[in-house]
Design an enzyme around this catalytic site. Structure first.
Site, mmCIF file in Angstrom:
data_model
loop_
_atom_site.group_PDB
_atom_site.id
_atom_site.type_symbol
_atom_site.label_atom_id
_atom_site.label_comp_id
_atom_site.label_asym_id
_atom_site.label_seq_id
_atom_site.Cartn_x
_atom_site.Cartn_y
_atom_site.Cartn_z
ATOM 1 C CE LYS A 108 -1.508 -8.864 -33.843
ATOM 2 N NZ LYS A 108 -2.327 -9.389 -34.657
ATOM 3 N NE ARG A 147 -18.116 6.100 -36.252
ATOM 4 C CZ ARG A 147 -17.618 5.678 -37.402
ATOM 5 N NH1 ARG A 147 -16.449 5.194 -36.990
ATOM 6 N NH2 ARG A 147 -18.041 5.208 -38.594
ATOM 7 C CG ASP A 160 -4.748 -5.455 -22.524
ATOM 8 O OD1 ASP A 160 -3.705 -6.589 -22.112
ATOM 9 O OD2 ASP A 160 -5.647 -5.721 -23.586
ATOM 10 C CG HIS A 184 0.408 -4.990 -28.169
ATOM 11 N ND1 HIS A 184 1.538 -5.790 -28.205
ATOM 12 C CD2 HIS A 184 -0.882 -5.766 -27.978
ATOM 13 C CE1 HIS A 184 0.363 -6.708 -27.269
ATOM 14 N NE2 HIS A 184 -0.895 -6.463 -26.992
ATOM 15 C CE1 TYR A 222 -6.772 1.284 -46.479
ATOM 16 C CE2 TYR A 222 -6.982 3.189 -47.357
ATOM 17 C CZ TYR A 222 -7.194 2.372 -46.453
ATOM 18 O OH TYR A 222 -8.288 2.469 -45.419
HETATM 19 C C1 BG6 Z 1 -3.296 -8.832 -26.103
HETATM 20 C C2 BG6 Z 1 -4.037 -7.825 -24.984
HETATM 21 O O1 BG6 Z 1 -1.910 -8.412 -25.433
HETATM 22 O O2 BG6 Z 1 -4.044 -8.579 -27.343
HETATM 23 C C3 BG6 Z 1 -6.189 -8.208 -25.679
HETATM 24 O O3 BG6 Z 1 -3.894 -8.754 -23.547
HETATM 25 C C4 BG6 Z 1 -6.291 -8.220 -26.667
HETATM 26 O O4 BG6 Z 1 -6.628 -7.349 -24.685
HETATM 27 C C5 BG6 Z 1 -5.349 -8.882 -27.865
HETATM 28 O O5 BG6 Z 1 -7.167 -8.610 -27.273
HETATM 29 C C6 BG6 Z 1 -5.085 -8.627 -29.072
HETATM 30 O O6 BG6 Z 1 -4.098 -8.767 -29.983
HETATM 31 P P1 BG6 Z 1 -5.222 -9.727 -31.269
HETATM 32 O O7 BG6 Z 1 -3.787 -10.127 -31.995
HETATM 33 O O8 BG6 Z 1 -6.013 -10.257 -31.383
HETATM 34 O O9 BG6 Z 1 -5.253 -7.839 -31.843
#
Ligand code: BG6
Ligand code: NDP
Length: 513
Positions: A210, A496, A263, A268, A411
């Site tokens: 990203k 939230r 996940d 991430h 920002y």
């Molecule tokens: C994936 C997850 O890795 O990333 C999903 O398995 C999630 O659950 C997705 O929805 C989110 O990716 P993005 O790029 O749409 O934020």
């Protein structure tokens, strides 16, 4: 000079354009790349991989000679594959442009091969078809494993033995999940390494592709206003926030055996944290960067249950609309304790970050969709203006927000005098909104990562020791949550999230942004 500085704020065209692959020298001219998408009939292939390949083709980033094969068990012809993928290809680059010619030319280079995932014969047949298309050129082969993880090893065994390139390179992109915990991940790595060398394995974490995640190092290491501030001395806390305003949507079967920590957090958010907190790498070389990421991952303190909150969304009706609960999904166990939300406070026990809480929060079915990094700075010592903020000194501190999505932006919240004769302070923002500054479309993460894999650039892929360190952090916690059957706190779909997350933040003197 004023004119110049104003001009500098004009939108910047094509800032993010990478140079097309240079094809030089007689040997390279004759090279070809065959890209096989294994699991081509699936959701990810249709939604992300084929559109990303088309976008690369459209912008001339694919090499001159390339072929794309879809591979899966479904019985499809080449034409049926083309019909299927053409539904999701878009003229992403310029919506006004009619790209049907280019789309047609792209589709003509896409083929389909039906076969079993663990079948030697099927991969030998694929190999024959690849050779026909490669037409005597130097063959390079990329396999994208877009299949459920229990099939990874079968595919790798067959592809490496029966369909790898005899003379060029063979690389394999592996999709997450890379195991469920340290043991299964180690086992997966061991099995993959029976057939592939580490430098042939490209473990994808699409968040690393990203735009704003890639920009993190640029922001930090190339700006004097930030680089010296990047430590416990000036930073009070860091928040890594992922939220989606929809539920598991048809992926409940997969999700129920993984949950939000595996996940989103273990991969991430932790990858973003590692990039954020690592020491300065020796160079921008992939190994130098990954070495620093491993070090900071290994400096993270064990996660205690007390520093974690888990939640699960429940259904409700609002304004005549009924929102489902997580367990309404027929593929999810009715008594499932799988978290769809989690918040955690992570500490890095090194000299740079000692005592700074890194708060992570990830959830599905929340009130908004966003991914953000928020950096809250300390108070200015002896601030002359603190009386303007009364007892709420938090308001007086600077905050840097890196909005990964949607509406990419960076920002900085600063204190500013409200114009006028009085002395009233206002918390204002210096705002770099990508859509105003860089009007050209931001490439999808999968485009960058596919291009990097084709070019052999490993910087944005996860090395096995990084993966090991990431699992070491979360595995004991996951085991404890599961063995103690910790019940997630229920939160309404579209809210939230659980209030427990606010208590967790408060415990560390943090207020979620
Ligand atoms: C994936 C997850 O890795 O990333 C999903 O398995 C999630 O659950 C997705 O929805 C989110 O990716 P993005 O790029 O749409 O934020
Ligand atoms: P799918 O469930 O759609 O599976 C892809 C293909 O694999 C299917 O079309 C099917 O093809 C084959 N397949 C599915 N289940 C089985 C099975 N039990 N045995 C053998 N073959 C099977 O997966 P996705 O496309 O959603 O995801 C692919 C990979 O990417 C997974 O590892 C997933 O975790 C990961 N991923 C997916 C994301 C997404 O948004 N979808 C996001 C991030 C990662 P056929 O029957 O034709 O052989």
């Amino acid at each position: 000079p004023l004119q110049d500085s104003l001009a500098a704020e004009e939108p910047v065209e094509n800032q993010n354009k990478v140079l097309p692959i240079s094809i030089s020298g007689p040997e390279k001219k004759e090279a070809t790349v065959s890209i096989t998408v294994v699991g081509a009939s699936g959701d990810l292939a249709k939604k992300k991989i084929f559109p990303a390949l088309f976008a690369l083709y459209y912008e001339d980033f694919l090499p001159e000679h390339f072929t794309i094969f879809g591979y899966a068990r479904s019985k499809l012809t080449d034409e049926e594959l083309r019909d299927m993928i053409s539904m999701t290809l878009t003229c992403r680059i310029d919506q006004r442009e009619n790209c049907s010619d280019k789309m047609e030319r792209f589709l003509q280079r896409c083929f389909y091969h039906s076969g079993q995932y663990g079948s030697e014969e099927s991969f030998q047949e694929l190999d024959k078809r690849l050779k026909e298309k490669e037409a005597g050129r130097l063959p390079n082969r990329l396999f994208y494993l877009s299949v459920p993880p229990n099939i990874f090893v079968d595919v790798v065994r067959c592809a490496s033995r029966y369909a790898s390139s005899p003379t060029g390179w063979t690389r394999v992109i592996v999709e997450k999940p890379f195991g469920r915990d340290s043991e299964s991940s180690r086992e997966l790595t061991r099995c993959l390494k029976q057939y592939l060398a580490e430098d042939q394995i490209f473990r994808i974490d699409h968040y690393l592709g990203k735009e704003l995640v890639e920009n993190l190092s640029v922001l930090r290491f190339s700006n004097l206003v930030f680089e010296p501030l990047w430590s416990r001395q000036y930073i009070r806390n860091v928040q890594l926030i992922f939220s989606e305003d929809f539920g598991t949507e048809g992926r409940g079967g997969y999700f129920d055996s993984y949950g939000i920590i595996r996940d989103i957090m273990q991969n991430h958010l932790l990858q973003i944290l590692a990039l954020f907190a690592m020491e300065t790498p020796v160079s921008l070389d992939a190994e130098d960067i990954r070495n620093e990421k491993v070090k900071v991952l290994r400096s993270m303190r064990n996660l205690e249950l007390d520093d974690v909150v888990v939640g699960q969304y429940k259904g409700h009706t609002k304004g005549g609309t009924t929102y489902p609960s997580y367990t309404d999904d027929p593929t999810v166990k009715k008594n499932s304790l799988t978290p769809t939300f989690a918040a955690a406070a992570i500490f890095i026990d090194n000299a740079r970050w000692d005592g700074v809480p890194f708060l992570m929060k990830a959830g599905k079915a929340l009130h908004t969709r966003r991914a953000e990094i928020r950096v809250q700075f300390r108070h200015v010592p002896g601030n002359l203006y603190k009386c303007n903020f009364g007892s709420d000194l938090d308001k007086a501190t600077n905050e840097l927000v890196i909005r990964v999505q949607p509406d990419e932006a960076i920002y900085l919240k600063i204190n500013n005098k409200v114009p006028g004769l009085g002395m009233r302070l206002d918390c204002s923002t210096l705002n770099l909104l990508y859509s105003s500054r860089y009007p050209s479309e931001i490439p999808d993460a999968y485009e960058r990562l596919l291009l990097d894999a084709i070019e052999g650039e490993r910087r944005l892929f996860i090395r096995s020791d990084e993966l090991e360190a990431a699992w070491s952090l979360f595995t004991p916690l996951l085991k404890e949550l599961e063995s103690k059957k910790i019940a997630p706190e229920l939160y309404p779909f579209g809210s939230r999230g659980p209030v427990g997350a606010h208590y967790l933040a408060a415990k560390h003197n943090v207020r979620w942004g």
